[in-house]
Design a protein around this motif. Structure first.
Motif, mmCIF file in Angstrom:
data_model
loop_
_atom_site.group_PDB
_atom_site.id
_atom_site.type_symbol
_atom_site.label_atom_id
_atom_site.label_comp_id
_atom_site.label_asym_id
_atom_site.label_seq_id
_atom_site.Cartn_x
_atom_site.Cartn_y
_atom_site.Cartn_z
ATOM 1 N N GLU A 193 1.762 26.634 2.175
ATOM 2 C CA GLU A 193 0.418 26.205 2.583
ATOM 3 C C GLU A 193 -0.250 25.316 1.538
ATOM 4 O OE1 GLU A 193 -1.552 26.835 5.824
ATOM 5 O OE2 GLU A 193 0.605 26.516 5.911
ATOM 6 N N GLN A 194 0.553 24.653 0.741
ATOM 7 C CA GLN A 194 0.025 23.686 -0.227
ATOM 8 C C GLN A 194 0.693 22.331 0.009
ATOM 9 O OE1 GLN A 194 0.395 25.097 -4.249
ATOM 10 N NE2 GLN A 194 -0.703 27.002 -3.846
ATOM 11 N N VAL A 195 -0.113 21.277 -0.162
ATOM 12 C CA VAL A 195 0.388 19.922 0.062
ATOM 13 C C VAL A 195 0.712 19.273 -1.274
ATOM 14 C CG1 VAL A 195 -0.160 17.646 0.999
ATOM 15 C CG2 VAL A 195 -0.970 19.696 2.172
ATOM 16 N N ARG A 196 1.944 18.784 -1.400
ATOM 17 C CA ARG A 196 2.377 18.066 -2.601
ATOM 18 C C ARG A 196 2.640 16.619 -2.226
ATOM 19 N NH1 ARG A 196 7.016 18.766 -4.507
ATOM 20 N NH2 ARG A 196 6.483 18.113 -6.600
ATOM 21 N N ASP A 197 2.093 15.711 -3.022
ATOM 22 C CA ASP A 197 2.357 14.286 -2.838
ATOM 23 C C ASP A 197 3.690 13.974 -3.520
ATOM 24 O OD1 ASP A 197 2.434 11.562 -2.706
ATOM 25 O OD2 ASP A 197 0.376 11.255 -3.378
ATOM 26 N N LEU A 198 4.699 13.619 -2.746
ATOM 27 C CA LEU A 198 6.034 13.392 -3.307
ATOM 28 C C LEU A 198 6.162 12.026 -3.991
ATOM 29 C CD1 LEU A 198 8.309 14.961 -0.532
ATOM 30 C CD2 LEU A 198 7.676 15.928 -2.748
ATOM 31 N N LEU A 199 5.145 11.185 -3.865
ATOM 32 C CA LEU A 199 5.165 9.898 -4.560
ATOM 33 C C LEU A 199 4.408 9.970 -5.882
ATOM 34 C CD1 LEU A 199 4.704 7.361 -1.614
ATOM 35 C CD2 LEU A 199 6.797 8.304 -2.588
ATOM 36 N N SER A 200 3.950 11.169 -6.214
ATOM 37 C CA SER A 200 3.214 11.358 -7.462
ATOM 38 C C SER A 200 3.828 12.506 -8.242
ATOM 39 C CB SER A 200 1.741 11.654 -7.165
ATOM 40 O OG SER A 200 1.049 11.960 -8.359
ATOM 41 N N LYS A 201 3.984 12.328 -9.534
ATOM 42 C CA LYS A 201 4.542 13.388 -10.372
ATOM 43 C C LYS A 201 3.484 14.420 -10.745
ATOM 44 C CE LYS A 201 8.385 10.787 -12.351
ATOM 45 N NZ LYS A 201 9.037 10.313 -13.587
ATOM 46 N N ASP A 202 2.223 14.009 -10.675
ATOM 47 C CA ASP A 202 1.133 14.916 -11.042
ATOM 48 C C ASP A 202 0.356 15.322 -9.797
ATOM 49 O OD1 ASP A 202 1.717 14.709 -13.817
ATOM 50 O OD2 ASP A 202 0.701 12.757 -13.847
ATOM 51 N N ASN A 223 -0.507 -16.546 13.753
ATOM 52 C CA ASN A 223 -1.750 -15.894 14.159
ATOM 53 C C ASN A 223 -1.687 -14.370 14.018
ATOM 54 O OD1 ASN A 223 -3.121 -18.279 14.917
ATOM 55 N ND2 ASN A 223 -1.978 -18.306 16.868
ATOM 56 N N LYS A 224 -0.623 -13.906 13.404
ATOM 57 C CA LYS A 224 -0.468 -12.456 13.266
ATOM 58 C C LYS A 224 0.083 -12.138 11.887
ATOM 59 C CE LYS A 224 1.314 -10.230 16.791
ATOM 60 N NZ LYS A 224 2.314 -9.647 17.751
ATOM 61 N N ARG A 225 -0.463 -11.118 11.285
ATOM 62 C CA ARG A 225 0.098 -10.642 10.018
ATOM 63 C C ARG A 225 0.270 -9.117 10.096
ATOM 64 N NH1 ARG A 225 -5.391 -11.101 8.450
ATOM 65 N NH2 ARG A 225 -6.139 -9.261 7.300
ATOM 66 N N TYR A 226 1.201 -8.610 9.272
ATOM 67 C CA TYR A 226 1.535 -7.191 9.304
ATOM 68 C C TYR A 226 1.220 -6.540 7.969
ATOM 69 C CZ TYR A 226 4.358 -8.729 13.300
ATOM 70 O OH TYR A 226 4.773 -9.277 14.483
ATOM 71 N N GLU A 227 0.756 -5.306 8.050
ATOM 72 C CA GLU A 227 0.531 -4.510 6.846
ATOM 73 C C GLU A 227 1.165 -3.128 7.072
ATOM 74 O OE1 GLU A 227 -3.631 -4.351 6.124
ATOM 75 O OE2 GLU A 227 -3.813 -6.505 5.629
ATOM 76 N N VAL A 228 2.064 -2.755 6.144
ATOM 77 C CA VAL A 228 2.778 -1.479 6.275
ATOM 78 C C VAL A 228 2.523 -0.643 5.019
ATOM 79 C CG1 VAL A 228 5.013 -0.339 6.614
ATOM 80 C CG2 VAL A 228 4.575 -2.598 7.642
ATOM 81 N N THR A 229 2.097 0.588 5.207
ATOM 82 C CA THR A 229 1.939 1.509 4.070
ATOM 83 C C THR A 229 2.822 2.734 4.305
ATOM 84 O OG1 THR A 229 0.035 2.589 5.084
ATOM 85 C CG2 THR A 229 -0.421 0.767 3.577
ATOM 86 N N PHE A 230 3.210 3.333 3.206
ATOM 87 C CA PHE A 230 4.177 4.442 3.237
ATOM 88 C C PHE A 230 3.623 5.616 2.422
ATOM 89 C CE2 PHE A 230 7.662 6.807 1.325
ATOM 90 C CZ PHE A 230 8.553 6.984 2.373
ATOM 91 N N SER A 231 3.732 6.812 2.971
ATOM 92 C CA SER A 231 3.375 8.013 2.215
ATOM 93 C C SER A 231 4.409 9.093 2.508
ATOM 94 C CB SER A 231 1.964 8.504 2.568
ATOM 95 O OG SER A 231 1.908 8.960 3.902
ATOM 96 N N MET A 232 4.542 10.028 1.592
ATOM 97 C CA MET A 232 5.538 11.088 1.740
ATOM 98 C C MET A 232 4.973 12.354 1.110
ATOM 99 S SD MET A 232 9.549 10.858 0.625
ATOM 100 C CE MET A 232 10.759 12.093 1.084
ATOM 101 N N LEU A 233 4.882 13.404 1.903
ATOM 102 C CA LEU A 233 4.327 14.652 1.379
ATOM 103 C C LEU A 233 5.209 15.824 1.773
ATOM 104 C CD1 LEU A 233 2.846 16.450 3.858
ATOM 105 C CD2 LEU A 233 1.209 14.560 3.722
ATOM 106 N N GLU A 234 4.971 16.934 1.090
ATOM 107 C CA GLU A 234 5.702 18.159 1.364
ATOM 108 C C GLU A 234 4.700 19.298 1.510
ATOM 109 O OE1 GLU A 234 9.676 19.673 -0.620
ATOM 110 O OE2 GLU A 234 7.997 20.179 -1.926
#
Length: 1047
Positions: free
Chosen positions: A160-169, A145-156
């Motif tokens: 004062e600028q945000v870079r997505d570390l999971l993306s090369k562009d 009766n239960k299911r799990y959903e896990v998402t992961f993100s990583m930024l730097e």
């Protein structure tokens, strides 16, 4: 709503190898929840005390098991597992209950932040252990009766600028941060959130993010210790209800590794005109302000505005600090005395954080309600799009076309996100399969068998993340825009299109320049042509790419890895900076700063060459004796950076904070120039980090030691002026003269044998700055001198004299001390007066021929002119002082000798005058008094002679009063005052022989005794007369005189 305080833990690491080599002193102690820190400068003072939820002792009390895991050997030691059980497990438990959770690490670079958060080798940190336990718990608690959903993100967050570390562009300027109008929370637009189905997938994604960080750091896009890393795990639990509906319990876990805390001070850039332009330290400063405001808010009834909007970091941490989150902070501490200031700052930061109150709630909502709300929001947005991109048509007035386009784009993005959350797009399982397909199987690690290059980074967590295998006969290094593709593509400062190649000739390796201008260093030495490579050699390509050559066939058992610090020490030594372990604490700090600044200075020079700014930079050590000083501050060796205009030779000395600020502005400008965003030629000079208004330059310093004042002697000298390198720059003529209050010099007779005779008396002297001679013609635009004496708060400054290299100042300053104390005498004996010579600089165009040359050519010419210098902090801090001190002592002794000679000549004249007098005119008592007066202020030797005369006079009186003796030597005695090297010996003989010395023995020492014997009768006659007079006064008692030869 119940309030929950932020939990705060502190953890102290072991000494690193560098600290062990330098015999660092432990300044941290822990007992239960209490942590104390001891000031190494005042070890007798009571240590400062702090109390936290947890105080983790990881300094000692551990050993490494067969698997490389550190295990406790006593109960005091806190292992990685213990820290997780206390902190990470709590985060995990709260996540399963549906609370938002945040854990962030704070501390100076190298204090152990990343070890606690990420771990090293087999010793995994809180983040990987939390992720591992998350999936283990999900597996154990499987429920239909239960299911799990896990998402992961990583930024730097960097600058004062945000870079997505999971993306090369990543887009120029970084990802946008926006605020959710309903919830009021901030989020990152288009940040990649990857579904993950196991801990191994999270590990792969973390490795992917770390590799992207490493590449960016190496290419100079960012410096790891300046960047904040945020790992976000969104954990959803979808639970079926009995009525068939579903409820979602959602938790957001933020795991934050903050930038090095010591950067807050070093980028303060006090007084820098461009300090507002640098955003490097903005996030940490803003975080400190937020924590302070929240701490005040928790104890005050006033309404406190919390400045979340001041930086990207504080926007994203709004929930974690004072919001809907269970939050834990771990502060990493360095145990070494050299880091006392930074460690104390970290403890105070953590102490404020524990006062913050959060209001966490369980995030649980029926899914049908969530979907209904999202559908309504989508309908609203769609209608807005149909109306031209805005909801309120009145607000459309005044908006530009570009603004309308941007608004439409934002609305479309929100619609897509809403659809994804409603499930109308792909299901979680579909997105998970796509994400798993993205992560290709990593190639097998061949570093144990194949020769390769391994990267070095100032962040130990990023070292060894880039491996370039050298199995081909020739491996080519260069930029991606090379005419023929390079095997290893590098980018960044100083890297040429075709830079270098490493040749593999049957296991023998050598590196070769592919361009004569290619910058390559091996073990700190430049490569010209080719150079053979040996196992563990350190290679530097351009300005920022630092690697270690590894040949597994040459690897030794239990070999320690090469570190970033070792490589930087080597580069520093190659530049003439002597790296040593036998240093004082201040010298150790200077050495640390040198290691930090050298790669940045190299980078600044490379940018100057690329942009043709015609400026050069170098690290400069300013000895304590060669800098301005404040009486309230102790002077120590100062590490600065000198910027030089290669056209007109103007120079500026920047402190570490100012240069650090400028260096990041230079890097930012360079990156924009590379991307084509700016035209360098059109930047106003006021906004150019390479431009600085002219300022007075310190040409050099001459030191004077005022010991002569302790003896009331004047001092007249020409002192050498030397620059911070100890190079001769000119001469300063000066005087220091004891005088009256109106400046009239004292009589030359006023000389003291002992400085203590001044105690309690008033004393006046004057400092006369007469003239100056300077060598370099560029300083003819104006010269002046300034100095401080004793406890002067402000500098005494001469007039500025222009148009000459030999100005005549004739400047006088009178100093009056109403009452001399021991502190004054200490200053006279051990103090120093430093004369600082300044030159006026003007912003001139310089030599036209030089203006046609490139910055690189100008730097080569300038380098050829540089003298060889000694940059050893110990030598630099001592050498300038010693020469002047010795010279001052020599001059003092010379002046004392001159005074003694003068007094001796005066006494000789008195004796000569005595000899010329008739016997009737000779009054011995008067003669003695005159001699004593003349010798009153003379040196030790003459004063000893006067004391001998005084003793002789006392002896004569005793003889006159002595009763008659049967000793018949009296009639043959000569009353003699003996002056000479054997004076003390003669005195001992006389004292042991009833005041007499044998005539023959005395003749051996004094051949002139025969001449003196001729005067015996005259002297005896005078003594008989005195005796007779004395006897008459004593009613006719007769005594026989026995003159004492020597007393």
């Amino acid at each position: 709503m119940p309030e929950d305080s932020v939990k705060v833990a502190v953890r102290v690491r072991p000494f690193n190898q560098r600290e062990k080599d330098r015999k660092a002193v432990l300044i941290i102690q822990m007992n239960g929840q209490q942590t104390t820190i001891k000031n190494p400068d005042t070890p007798k003072d009571e240590p400062k005390k702090f109390a936290f939820d947890y105080s983790y002792w990881s300094h000692d009390g551990f050993s490494e098991d067969a698997n490389g895991i550190l295990q406790e050997t006593n109960s005091k030691y806190s292992s990685q597992r213990k820290v997780f059980n206390d902190l990470g497990q709590g985060v995990l438990d709260n996540a399963f209950q549906g609370y938002n959770c945040s854990l962030f690490a704070y501390g100076q670079t190298g204090s152990g932040k990343s070890y606690s958060m990420v771990g090293y080798g087999a010793n995994k940190g809180i983040v990987p252990m939390t992720c591992d336990e998350l999936f283990k718990t999900m597996t154990k608690g499987a429920d239909s009766n239960k299911r799990y959903e896990v998402t992961f993100s990583m930024l730097e967050i960097y600058n004062e600028q945000v870079r997505d570390l999971l993306s090369k562009d990543n887009p120029k300027g970084g990802l946008q941060v926006r605020q959710n109008p309903k919830l009021g929370l901030f989020y990152v637009v288009n940040l990649k959130k990857v579904p993950v189905g196991s801990y191994k997938e999270i590990e792969q994604r973390m490795d992917q993010g770390t590799a992207n960080r490493t590449v960016a750091s190496t290419n100079m896009n960012a410096t790891s210790s300046r960047a904040h890393t945020v790992v976000t795990i969104t954990f959803d639990q979808i639970i079926k209800k009995p009525d068939g509906g579903e409820t979602k319990k959602s938790s957001v876990m933020n795991l934050v590794d903050l930038a090095g805390s010591e950067r807050a001070e070093s980028t303060g850039a006090t007084g820098d005109r461009l300090k507002e332009g640098a955003n490097i330290n903005k996030s940490l400063s803003a975080l400190g302000n937020v924590i302070s405001a929240l701490a005040e808010k928790s104890t005050s009834k006033k309404k406190i505005l919390v400045p979340y909007r001041d930086s990207i970091l504080t926007k994203l941490l709004q929930n974690a600090l004072g919001g809907n989150s269970k939050t834990v902070m771990i502060a990493a501490l360095s145990p070494a005395d050299i880091n006392y200031d930074e460690t104390l700052s970290t403890l105070r930061y953590a102490d404020r954080a524990k006062k913050i109150k959060n209001e966490a709630v369980i995030n649980e909502n029926p899914i049908d309600k969530l979907i209904r709300d999202l559908k309504e929001e989508n309908e609203r947005l769609k209608k807005a799009l149909e109306q031209g991109g805005t909801i309120d048509t009145d607000r459309k007035t005044g908006m530009s076309d570009n603004e309308l386009i941007e608004m439409r784009r934002q609305m479309e993005e929100e619609i897509r996100q809403n659809l994804a959350q409603m499930g109308e797009g792909q299901t979680f399982e579909e997105r998970l399969k796509e994400a798993q397909a993205e992560v290709t199987n990593e190639p097998a690690d061949r570093s144990a068998s194949v020769p390769h290059l391994s990267n070095l980074n100032e962040d130990a967590m990023l070292s060894g993340k880039l491996l370039f295998y050298l199995e081909k006969p020739s491996t080519k290094f260069g930029r991606k825009d090379a005419s023929t593709p390079c095997d290893v593509q590098l980018s960044g400062l100083g890297v040429l299109k075709e830079h270098a190649s490493i040749e593999n000739n049957k296991g023998e390796f050598e590196i070769k320049q592919l361009d004569q201008n290619a910058k390559i260093k091996v073990n700190g030495s430049p490569v010209k042509g080719t150079m053979k490579l040996e196992h563990r050699d350190r290679l530097l390509f351009g300005s920022t790419h630092l690697y270690v050559f590894q040949d597994p066939s040459q690897r030794k058992k239990n070999e320690q890895p090469v570190t970033w610090e070792e490589a930087q020490n080597e580069l520093a030594q190659a530049k003439g900076f002597f790296m040593s372990d036998n240093l004082s604490r201040d010298q150790q700090i200077a050495q640390e700063q040198i290691i930090e600044l050298l790669p940045w200075v190299s980078e600044a020079n490379a940018i100057s060459e690329e942009l043709n700014k015609r400026k050069s930079f170098e690290v400069v050590l300013i000895a304590a004796a060669a800098q301005e000083w404040d009486v309230n501050k102790e002077r120590t060796t100062k590490v600065t950076v000198k910027m030089k205009d290669l056209i007109n030779n103007n120079t500026w000395l920047w402190d570490r904070a100012k240069f650090t600020n400028r260096r990041f502005l230079m890097a930012d400008m360079y990156m924009k120039w590379l991307e084509g965003d700016i035209d360098i030629s059109k930047i106003p000079k006021e906004e150019d980090p390479f431009w600085e208004p002219t300022e007075d330059v310190l040409i050099g310093i001459g030191n004077f030691f005022p010991q002569a004042l302790g003896y009331a002697l004047d001092f007249d000298d020409v002192i050498e002026i030397t620059d911070y390198k100890g190079q001769f720059e000119g001469q300063l003529s000066m005087q220091i003269i004891p005088c009256s209050k109106n400046g009239k010099p004292n009589s030359t007779d006023e000389y003291l044998d002992d400085p203590s005779e001044l105690l309690g008396k008033e004393f006046t002297f004057k400092v006369v700055t007469r003239s100056l001679q300077i060598q370099k013609a560029r300083f003819s635009k104006g010269l002046f001198v300034k100095y401080k004496v004793f406890k002067d708060e402000e500098y005494v400054k001469t007039d500025i004299i222009k148009g000459t290299l030999a100005p005549e100042f004739k400047h006088t300053k009178i100093y009056h001390f109403p009452k001399i104390t021991q502190e004054h005498l200490d200053f006279f004996e051990n103090g120093c007066v430093s004369f600082l010579v300044y030159g006026i600089q003007e912003d001139t165009s310089g030599d036209k021929k030089l203006s046609k040359m490139t910055t690189k050519e100008l730097r080569q010419i300038d380098h050829m002119k540089q003298p060889v210098e000694n940059n050893d902090p110990k030598v630099r801090s001592a050498s300038l002082h010693d020469v002047a001190h010795l010279k001052s002592e020599y001059m003092l002794l010379q002046r004392k000798f001159e005074r003694l000679e003068m007094k001796e000549r005066r006494i000789k004249r008195i004796v000569d005058e005595w000899e010329k007098k008739s016997e009737e005119e000779k009054d011995f008592t008067k003669f003695f008094n005159v001699v004593q007066a003349a010798a009153h202020a003379t040196g030790t030797k003459l004063k000893t002679r006067v004391q001998a005369v005084n003793r002789a006079l006392r002896g004569l009186k005793l003889v006159q009063q002595r009763p008659e003796s049967n000793d018949d030597r009296g009639s043959e005695a000569i009353s003699l005052h003996y002056f000479g090297e054997d004076e003390e010996e003669m005195a001992r003989i006389a004292q042991s022989n009833n005041g007499f010395v044998d005539y023959n023995k005395l003749k051996q020492k004094l051949p002139e005794i025969d001449v003196l014997a001729a005067h015996r009768r005259a002297i005896q006659s005078q003594m008989d007369e005195r005796r007779e007079k004395n006897n008459n006064q004593q009613n006719g008692d007769k005594t026989e005189s026995k003159a004492c030869a020597i007393q």
